[in-house]
Design an enzyme around this catalytic site. Structure first.
Site, short mmCIF file in Angstrom:
data_model
loop_
_atom_site.label_atom_id
_atom_site.label_comp_id
_atom_site.label_asym_id
_atom_site.label_seq_id
_atom_site.Cartn_x
_atom_site.Cartn_y
_atom_site.Cartn_z
N THR A 5 0.65 -1.03 0.18
CA THR A 5 0.06 -0.03 -0.04
C THR A 5 0.86 1.24 -0.14
O THR A 5 0.54 2.34 -0.67
CB THR A 5 -0.86 0.13 1.26
OG1 THR A 5 -0.07 0.09 2.56
CG2 THR A 5 -2.08 -1.15 1.27
N ARG B 173 -8.74 -5.43 2.15
CA ARG B 173 -9.77 -5.17 3.19
C ARG B 173 -9.79 -4.07 4.26
O ARG B 173 -10.64 -3.95 4.97
CB ARG B 173 -9.69 -6.57 4.08
CG ARG B 173 -10.11 -7.78 3.29
CD ARG B 173 -10.11 -9.23 4.01
NE ARG B 173 -10.27 -10.31 3.09
CZ ARG B 173 -9.41 -10.84 2.31
NH1 ARG B 173 -8.15 -10.40 2.23
NH2 ARG B 173 -9.86 -11.73 1.29
N HIS C 128 -0.23 -17.12 -4.34
CA HIS C 128 -1.33 -16.60 -4.72
C HIS C 128 -1.01 -16.44 -6.48
O HIS C 128 -1.97 -15.66 -7.10
CB HIS C 128 -1.97 -15.51 -4.14
CG HIS C 128 -2.50 -15.86 -2.97
ND1 HIS C 128 -3.00 -15.16 -1.76
CD2 HIS C 128 -2.96 -17.20 -2.40
CE1 HIS C 128 -3.65 -15.92 -1.00
NE2 HIS C 128 -3.29 -17.10 -1.14
N CYS D 167 -3.75 -25.41 -22.10
CA CYS D 167 -2.35 -25.96 -22.36
C CYS D 167 -1.19 -25.20 -21.39
O CYS D 167 0.05 -25.75 -21.65
CB CYS D 167 -2.05 -25.95 -23.79
SG CYS D 167 -1.87 -24.12 -24.28
N CYS E 125 -6.25 -18.77 -26.36
CA CYS E 125 -4.91 -19.15 -26.56
C CYS E 125 -4.53 -19.19 -28.00
O CYS E 125 -5.08 -19.89 -28.81
CB CYS E 125 -4.51 -20.49 -26.01
SG CYS E 125 -3.01 -21.02 -25.94
N SER F 225 -3.67 -9.62 6.62
CA SER F 225 -4.93 -9.70 7.67
C SER F 225 -5.13 -11.44 8.22
O SER F 225 -5.84 -11.66 9.07
CB SER F 225 -6.34 -9.21 6.90
OG SER F 225 -6.65 -10.05 6.09
N ILE G 66 4.19 -0.31 7.84
CA ILE G 66 5.39 -1.13 7.59
C ILE G 66 6.46 -0.48 7.43
O ILE G 66 7.70 -0.93 7.72
CB ILE G 66 4.92 -2.31 6.68
CG1 ILE G 66 3.69 -3.01 7.12
CG2 ILE G 66 6.13 -2.98 6.10
CD1 ILE G 66 3.01 -3.89 5.96
#
Ligand code: APR
Length: 240
Positions: A25, A33, A118, A129, A151, A193, A235
């Site tokens: 962020t 969330r 993820h 394929c 594809c 979270s 952070i």
């Protein structure tokens, strides 16, 4: 870096790090969330709907192209760089991430040391394929035909290389994440979270081995009472 976390790191041998959208962020990418986050703006398109509905595929591709435009402008931030330093110092064998933005790689972490449980939004894959497609070619196909990309080899449905709800996680990546969690002395969860499983079970894999747990996050999580250290705040400040 916050002194309490620095001390834990100092005292530990091998460190495992799990990151979530909260670490990106401060680079300008919304998380999922928090207020104003992605799930407050978009409804979730599950894998089954994506595969069954051309309308859902068109909507998902519209979101992917918006994201690709945004990712083209963002840079890793102090949180990413602090984790890259931990890896460079050999304290942490690899970073486990739920993020799909590729910012750990852009911060200098080698591809093979980023465990993307993820997937990754920076490319696409044929669901039949497995052939890799670049986002730019998918955009060109859709702009040319008005139809979702197919594809170029087998005509199968092409999907962003992210793990959608209702889709199996990449087994090898998750097995590696579990090994990292089980093999560390200190497990640090950063900017997540911890509500989406099985990613959120990784701290449990660590705790079963009497590993120390630290959580760095703006909001409380349901794992806080199991953690030896919980740092609530930004952070970049706490890790930088
Ligand atoms: N500093 C500290 N914490 C932050 C910051 C920040 N700058 N920005 C956000 N956070 C925190 C939020 O308070 C929140 O608790 O990061 C957490 C992000 O949580 P989520 O938005 O739920 O993201 P994440 O945990 O990565 O979601 C897991 O859910 O939708 C799926 O596949 C998606 O990988 C994603 C998974």
């Amino acid at each position: 870096m916050h002194p309490a976390l620095a001390r834990l790191i100092e005292e530990s041998g091998t460190i495992a790090v799990l990151t979530g959208a909260g670490i990106s962020t401060e680079s300008g990418i919304p998380d999922f969330r928090s207020p104003g986050g992605i799930w407050s703006r978009y409804r979730i398109i599950e894998y089954g709907e994506f595969m069954a509905s051309e309308t859902a595929r068109l909507e998902d591709w519209r979101r992917r192209f918006d994201m690709e435009d945004q990712l083209g402008q963002v840079r890793p931030n102090r949180g990413h760089l602090a984790i890259a330093r931990l890896l460079a110092e050999g304290r942490c064998p690899a970073v486990i991430t739920q993020n799909i933005d590729g910012l750990h790689q852009e911060s200098g972490v080698p591809d093979d040391k980023v465990v993307e449980i993820h997937g990754n939004a920076r490319h696409a894959l044929c669901t039949r394929c497995g052939l890799r497609h670049e986002i730019a070619e998918c955009r060109a196909m859709l702009e040319k035909t008005g139809r979702p990309p197919a594809c170029r080899a087998c005509g199968g449905i092409v999907k962003s290389a992210v793990v959608m709800f209702g889709q199996m996680m990449p087994e090898a990546a998750f097995a590696r994440a579990v090994r990292l969690a089980e093999g560390c002395d200190l497990f640090i969860a950063v900017g997540t979270s911890l509500v989406v499983h099985p990613a959120a079970s990784l701290p449990i894999h660590a705790l079963r081995n009497h590993t120390r747990l630290a959580i760095v996050n703006r909001e409380p999580t349901e794992f806080d009472e199991l953690a030896e250290l919980v740092l609530n705040g930004e952070i970049g400040e706490l890790l930088g």
